[in-house]
Design a protein around this motif. Structure first.
Motif, PDB file in Angstrom:
ATOM      1  N   ALA A  89      -5.013   3.217  -0.685  1.00 15.05           N
ATOM      2  CA  ALA A  89      -3.743   3.514  -0.063  1.00 15.05           C
ATOM      3  C   ALA A  89      -3.853   2.997   1.373  1.00 15.05           C
ATOM      4  N   TRP A  90      -2.791   3.148   2.122  1.00 12.78           N
ATOM      5  CA  TRP A  90      -2.839   2.758   3.526  1.00 12.78           C
ATOM      6  C   TRP A  90      -3.528   3.828   4.370  1.00 12.78           C
ATOM      7  N   ASN A  91      -3.201   5.092   4.129  1.00 13.78           N
ATOM      8  CA  ASN A  91      -3.666   6.127   5.063  1.00 13.78           C
ATOM      9  C   ASN A  91      -3.855   7.502   4.417  1.00 13.78           C
ATOM     10  N   GLU A  92      -4.358   7.534   3.204  1.00 11.62           N
ATOM     11  CA  GLU A  92      -4.666   8.823   2.562  1.00 11.62           C
ATOM     12  C   GLU A  92      -6.046   9.277   3.037  1.00 11.62           C
ATOM     13  N   TRP A  93      -6.117   9.718   4.282  1.00  9.15           N
ATOM     14  CA  TRP A  93      -7.417   9.994   4.903  1.00  9.15           C
ATOM     15  C   TRP A  93      -8.182  11.125   4.225  1.00  9.15           C
ATOM     16  N   ASN A  94      -7.507  12.130   3.742  1.00 15.57           N
ATOM     17  CA  ASN A  94      -8.227  13.244   3.119  1.00 15.57           C
ATOM     18  C   ASN A  94      -8.520  13.012   1.642  1.00 15.57           C
ATOM     19  N   GLU A  95      -8.168  11.832   1.159  1.00 13.69           N
ATOM     20  CA  GLU A  95      -8.674  11.345  -0.126  1.00 13.69           C
ATOM     21  C   GLU A  95      -9.524  10.103   0.094  1.00 13.69           C
ATOM     22  N   GLN A  96      -9.720   9.733   1.382  1.00 17.13           N
ATOM     23  CA  GLN A  96     -10.560   8.606   1.784  1.00 17.13           C
ATOM     24  C   GLN A  96     -10.117   7.286   1.132  1.00 17.13           C
ATOM     25  N   ALA A  97      -8.840   7.198   0.826  1.00 17.23           N
ATOM     26  CA  ALA A  97      -8.248   5.963   0.298  1.00 17.23           C
ATOM     27  C   ALA A  97      -7.471   5.327   1.444  1.00 17.23           C
ATOM     28  N   VAL A  98      -8.148   4.481   2.210  1.00 12.22           N
ATOM     29  CA  VAL A  98      -7.539   3.982   3.448  1.00 12.22           C
ATOM     30  C   VAL A  98      -7.829   2.496   3.651  1.00 12.22           C
ATOM     31  N   LEU A  99      -6.836   1.792   4.173  1.00 14.46           N
ATOM     32  CA  LEU A  99      -7.002   0.427   4.659  1.00 14.46           C
ATOM     33  C   LEU A  99      -7.046   0.390   6.183  1.00 14.46           C
ATOM     34  N   GLU A 100      -6.515   1.429   6.800  1.00  9.18           N
ATOM     35  CA  GLU A 100      -6.539   1.490   8.259  1.00  9.18           C
ATOM     36  C   GLU A 100      -7.980   1.396   8.764  1.00  9.18           C
ATOM     37  N   PRO A 101      -8.182   0.837   9.965  1.00  9.78           N
ATOM     38  CA  PRO A 101      -9.551   0.706  10.500  1.00  9.78           C
ATOM     39  C   PRO A 101     -10.240   2.061  10.623  1.00  9.78           C
ATOM     40  N   PRO A 143       0.830  -1.213   0.000  1.00 10.29           N
ATOM     41  CA  PRO A 143       0.000   0.000   0.000  1.00 10.29           C
ATOM     42  C   PRO A 143       0.863   1.262   0.000  1.00 10.29           C
ATOM     43  N   LEU A 144       0.342   2.321  -0.603  1.00 11.51           N
ATOM     44  CA  LEU A 144       1.005   3.625  -0.585  1.00 11.51           C
ATOM     45  C   LEU A 144       0.759   4.268   0.770  1.00 11.51           C
ATOM     46  N   PHE A 145       1.821   4.769   1.363  1.00 10.19           N
ATOM     47  CA  PHE A 145       1.789   5.284   2.735  1.00 10.19           C
ATOM     48  C   PHE A 145       2.101   6.776   2.703  1.00 10.19           C
ATOM     49  N   PHE A 146       1.170   7.576   3.207  1.00  5.21           N
ATOM     50  CA  PHE A 146       1.308   9.034   3.233  1.00  5.21           C
ATOM     51  C   PHE A 146       1.961   9.449   4.555  1.00  5.21           C
ATOM     52  N   PRO A 147       3.220   9.931   4.530  1.00  2.00           N
ATOM     53  CA  PRO A 147       3.977  10.164   5.770  1.00  2.00           C
ATOM     54  C   PRO A 147       3.714  11.541   6.379  1.00  2.00           C
ATOM     55  N   GLN A 148       2.467  11.909   6.484  1.00  2.00           N
ATOM     56  CA  GLN A 148       2.094  13.193   7.057  1.00  2.00           C
ATOM     57  C   GLN A 148       1.666  12.989   8.505  1.00  2.00           C
ATOM     58  N   TYR A 149       0.618  13.696   8.964  1.00  2.00           N
ATOM     59  CA  TYR A 149       0.042  13.506  10.299  1.00  2.00           C
ATOM     60  C   TYR A 149       1.056  13.777  11.417  1.00  2.00           C
ATOM     61  N   HIS A 150       1.847  14.817  11.207  1.00  2.00           N
ATOM     62  CA  HIS A 150       2.736  15.327  12.248  1.00  2.00           C
ATOM     63  C   HIS A 150       3.103  16.759  11.843  1.00  2.00           C
ATOM     64  N   GLN A 151       3.535  17.518  12.789  1.00  2.03           N
ATOM     65  CA  GLN A 151       3.869  18.920  12.512  1.00  2.03           C
ATOM     66  C   GLN A 151       5.230  19.013  11.830  1.00  2.03           C
ATOM     67  N   PHE A 152       5.305  19.827  10.773  1.00 10.36           N
ATOM     68  CA  PHE A 152       6.609  20.088  10.151  1.00 10.36           C
ATOM     69  C   PHE A 152       6.599  21.485   9.529  1.00 10.36           C
ATOM     70  N   GLU A 153       7.797  21.963   9.188  1.00 11.31           N
ATOM     71  CA  GLU A 153       8.032  23.366   8.892  1.00 11.31           C
ATOM     72  C   GLU A 153       7.164  23.902   7.757  1.00 11.31           C
ATOM     73  N   GLU A 154       7.098  23.171   6.661  1.00 13.02           N
ATOM     74  CA  GLU A 154       6.395  23.680   5.476  1.00 13.02           C
ATOM     75  C   GLU A 154       4.898  23.833   5.741  1.00 13.02           C
ATOM     76  N   ASN A 155       4.302  22.871   6.418  1.00 12.62           N
ATOM     77  CA  ASN A 155       2.874  23.003   6.730  1.00 12.62           C
ATOM     78  C   ASN A 155       2.617  24.189   7.654  1.00 12.62           C
ATOM     79  N   ASP A 156       3.501  24.378   8.610  1.00 16.09           N
ATOM     80  CA  ASP A 156       3.364  25.538   9.498  1.00 16.09           C
ATOM     81  C   ASP A 156       3.419  26.828   8.678  1.00 16.09           C
ATOM     82  N   ARG A 157       4.313  26.875   7.710  1.00 13.84           N
ATOM     83  CA  ARG A 157       4.513  28.093   6.925  1.00 13.84           C
ATOM     84  C   ARG A 157       3.354  28.336   5.960  1.00 13.84           C
ATOM     85  N   PHE A 158       2.861  27.264   5.344  1.00 14.74           N
ATOM     86  CA  PHE A 158       1.838  27.422   4.313  1.00 14.74           C
ATOM     87  C   PHE A 158       0.410  27.518   4.865  1.00 14.74           C
ATOM     88  N   TRP A 159       0.136  26.773   5.955  1.00 16.23           N
ATOM     89  CA  TRP A 159      -1.252  26.626   6.401  1.00 16.23           C
ATOM     90  C   TRP A 159      -1.494  27.081   7.833  1.00 16.23           C
TER      91      TRP A 159
END
Length: 835
Positions: free
Chosen positions: A790-802, A471-487
């Motif tokens: 995908a494994w965890n693309e939650w904001n595209e609702q493509a998820v295998l996670e429970p 499965p494709l794994f989206f390595p987000q869901y944590h705070q990092f510099e670019e997201n802080d700057r953009f959003w």
């Protein structure tokens, strides 16, 4: 003689030589190039080569310079050749000159003595050059071996061994802790035997992986497994000494009951060894419901097909057992594309076999020539047992499993009758020593074993290579510099999803119910639980998205959204095989990946920099990921996916060539590049041409983004969620895929609901895909990677996670389909599927 004396003598000789003098000239072969190469220089730097090795090149510049000058000044006639190590040569040419005015008092004897000393000095220089070259080669080979040693066993072998040796763990996805009780005892009424023939002990790791997967399947099914291992007699000491560790590993596997060793004469290849093993089995009065025969096939791709089809994963083993147990007529299961009869078409078999034995032929009839057919008949008549109702020989039963590996019901091959071949004499045919292409008793039996079963009414099926779910794994869901700057500070994907209340919207199942909740990916326990859930579902590994940017808005180190993946390397979770996919597209405010040419909508433009940037990128990938024990490799090449090769049009070839060069300098055979077949295949108009690049190995079907370019044959998106055929692409291999839904409403509120995948659609899609895959007997893949979005693309609702809507059902459906993979059934009678 020191350098000063050499110089003084040369000057004196030049001044005083007359017509009777002797001149000398020496030349060094091109192989002893003093400058070396750029890659050699890099190797010095990387490996901190000793000063002695470096000085070998620069210790005698004066000798070499004077030596070359001497060669130019003096005339040459006769040539004398001296050899030193490694075929380096000194050519010394002598002649008498008529320039008598330079003769003076210099005698011919003193000139000869000086020349000999000079030759000796040059010899010393060249000897040190050769020694330095050997040291460089040795260091390079050491580096290759060091890389391989760091990786150790293959990524798949390590995982198989770890799983086979662990205590029984629950299959219930909701259980959040590993059960530490003893492995469940097997039922002696259902027993299995694995017969391994190791004609080449260097290939032991692959067969160890196979056995580990059988043990893991037996652990789930409560079966007992006996293992028979055959070696040639001359390998006995080698195995007992250098392979003791692997012996102990076998003994540590759950549900392994007995291990038996046989040391045989080196004749008759794996068939003779198998006959001796069957003889051993009968001598100890053992019997089994099912038997696996595997051997150390020398061809790596053919061997991989054997192992992946018959024992590539525990789920694959269970699927074969399930089919054998529920189909009374099924006697033998062989790897996909290996079952042959006289009229079998060459274009319907495994391409590796077709190219090796039947290149240019339309059928495989050469495997069933008159001599072979007559000997099959002769041997059959001598081992036939009328008391067991053995049928009279019918030549239409002549068949074989090329490579002689298979699962079978023990009673289908009748071991008691087969081992008669060890004691009977057959006119005109006998066991051969070493490898021969044909005409040995082993070749007759290779055909007879399957023919015997077919002649008695048993059916033969083929098993496709085990689907390797990544499965494709989206390595987000944590705070990092670019997201802080953009959003805004603290923004993650959860920021958009948490407050939404929409029809059919999935959210993470809470931790209290066995789910993962709204997790932080930097949390080790979260990633550990993700790995646990994936393993229970039969998932082989993850594809982590990788982000690397160059350009004015990119960070100096180029990396974006990298912390979770790098943290995995530090704390080891999830402990799963993995590969990287470079998501090389711009970041925009519209989450579209469309290039705004650096406009206001562009957050990070996807630029590629220059050769220095490409080198930095390779070094980061190599040093950080490729050398990790869990990274996925094929044929000494790490697997690396590129999302949009069309976006790299101007630099793709240059980058791939540079990376290929750097990979080889670092002990690899290159990089196994896979490109992504998605909606950008048409949007980036150049992709069709770019994928012809010989350094691109394959493409994978990226669902559902591949639907607009024709990877589905249904007008209704919900009816097709997985691949069922190869696309008309310009690549050597294609890997199939599927998706678990696609709904971008968390990012785009008016997104249509056309791509929501219900449980029954997901189940039907996997079944259909696996059935079609099973029928693709000539499909050329190594590992049968199956990429899931995908494994965890939650904001595209493509998820295998429970999730809150479906709990663990998608994981359950995936595991069920893996454990019930279809076979290509009754391959010699009709092209039907086992349902």
């Amino acid at each position: 003689m020191n350098l000063v004396e050499v110089k003084r003598n040369l000057i004196e000789m030049k001044r005083r030589i007359s017509s009777d003098s002797v001149s000398a000239d020496a030349s060094v072969s091109a192989d002893a190039n003093l400058g070396g190469t750029k890659s050699t220089g890099n190797l010095f730097k990387r490996n901190r080569l000793s000063q002695h090795a470096l000085s070998s090149f620069w210790k005698y510049p004066l000798i070499i310079g004077t030596f070359i000058l001497f060669a130019i000044v003096m005339p040459n006639t006769n040539t004398t050749e001296f050899k030193i190590a490694n075929d380096e040569q000194i050519h010394v040419r002598s002649t008498k000159s008529t320039a008598s005015k330079y003769t003076g008092n210099l005698t011919e004897q003193s000139l000869k003595s000086s020349l000999e000393q000079f030759q000796g000095s040059v010899r010393d220089v060249l000897a040190e050059i050769v020694a330095a070259k050997k040291e460089i080669a040795s260091l390079k080979q050491d580096k290759v071996e060091h890389i391989k040693a760091d990786r150790g066993m293959g990524w798949d072998t390590k995982r198989a061994i770890k799983r086979a040796a662990q205590p029984y763990s629950p299959r219930d996805f909701a259980v959040t802790t590993q059960v530490k009780d003893q492995a469940v005892q097997g039922d002696p009424a259902r027993s299995v035997a694995v017969f391994l023939q190791l004609g080449n002990t260097a290939i032991w790791d692959d067969l160890l992986r196979c056995t580990a997967n059988v043990a893991s399947a037996a652990n789930v099914k409560n079966y007992l497994v006996d293992v028979y291992i055959a070696f040639h007699e001359e390998e006995k000491d080698s195995f007992e000494n250098s392979h003791k560790e692997k012996q102990e590993l076998l003994q540590s596997f759950n549900n392994i009951n007995n291990i038996y060793f046989d040391y045989t004469e080196n004749k008759g290849a794996d068939i003779f060894m198998f006959m001796k093993q069957l003889e051993h089995m009968i001598d100890i009065d053992a019997s089994y419901d099912m038997i696996l025969k595997q051997h150390s096939k020398s061809d790596p791709l053919w061997r991989l097909r054997h192992i992946e089809s018959l024992c590539g994963t525990p789920e694959q083993v269970m699927s074969i057992w399930n089919q054998i147990e529920t189909h009374p007529e099924l006697g033998i299961v062989a790897p996909q594309g290996t079952t042959l009869q006289k009229d079998t078409k060459v274009d319907s078999i495994f391409p590796v076999i077709a190219r090796k034995y039947y290149n240019g032929e339309s059928t495989v009839k050469a495997a069933f020539d008159k001599f072979s057919l007559s000997k099959i008949h002769d041997v059959h008549e001598q081992i036939r047992d009328l008391n067991e109702n053995d049928n009279e020989w019918n030549v239409t039963s002549a068949s074989m499993a090329a490579g002689s590996v298979f699962w079978c019901k023990s009673k289908a091959i009748r071991p008691t009758n087969l081992i008669k071949t060890l004691k009977l004499n057959f006119d005109g045919v006998e066991w051969t020593k070493g490898y021969t292409l044909n005409l040995g008793l082993e070749h007759v039996l290779e055909r007879l074993i399957v023919s015997y079963a077919v002649n008695n009414g048993w059916q033969v099926a083929e098993a496709m290579p085990a689907p390797r779910i990544f499965p494709l794994f989206f390595p987000q869901y944590h705070q990092f510099e670019e997201n802080d700057r953009f959003w805004g500070e603290g923004f993650t994907e959860w920021t958009l999803l948490k407050p939404l209340e929409l029809d059919q919207l999935k959210k993470p199942l809470g931790v209290e119910d066995g789910g993962l909740g709204f997790y932080d990916l930097l949390d080790k326990e979260t990633r550990q639980r993700q790995g646990d859930l994936a393993r229970r579902a039969g998932i082989s590994g993850f594809v982590f998205y990788h982000y690397w940017f160059s350009g004015p808005k990119s960070p100096a180190h180029h990396k974006v959204m990298y912390k979770a993946v790098e943290q995995m390397l530090i704390d080891g979770e999830p402990d799963m095989p993995f590969m990287l996919s470079w998501a090389n597209e711009p970041w925009t405010k519209r989450w579209s990946g469309l290039d705004d040419q650096g406009g206001e909508d562009t957050l990070l433009s996807q630029e590629y920099g220059d050769e220095e940037d490409w080198t930095d990128h390779f070094n980061y990938l190599h040093e950080t990921f490729f050398t990790h024990p869990n990274y996925v490799w094929i044929d000494n090449m790490p697997v690396f996916i590129i999302y949009r090769i069309g976006h790299m049009e101007k630099v793709l070839d240059k980058i791939l060539k540079l990376w290929n060069k750097l990979a080889k300098e670092n002990g690899m055979d290159g990089i196994n590049i896979i490109h992504t077949l998605g909606n950008f295949y048409n949007e980036d108009k150049n992709t069709k041409d770019l994928e012809k690049n010989p350094l691109i190995d394959a493409a994978f079907h990226f669902w559902p983004q591949c639907m607009p370019i024709g990877c589905n044959r249904s007008k209704e998106p919900k009816d097709m969620v997985a691949s069922t055929f190869d696309m008309p692409l310009n690549v050597k291999k294609q890997y199939w895929g599927a998706h678990a839904g696609f709904d971008k409403r968390p990012r785009t509120p008016d997104f249509p609901l056309d791509y929501i995948v219900k449980e029954e659609n997901f189940d039907t899609g996997l079944k259909t895909s696996f059935e079609k895959m099973s029928d693709y007997s000539n499909r050329e893949v190594d590992y049968n990677f199956f990429f899931l979005t995908a494994w965890n693309e939650w904001n595209e609702q493509a998820v295998l996670e429970p999730d809150t809507e479906h709990k663990f059902n998608y994981l359950e459906i995936l595991r069920s389909n893996l454990e019930q993979s279809p076979l290509r059934h009754d391959v010699f009678q009709k092209n039907s599927m086992i349902e």
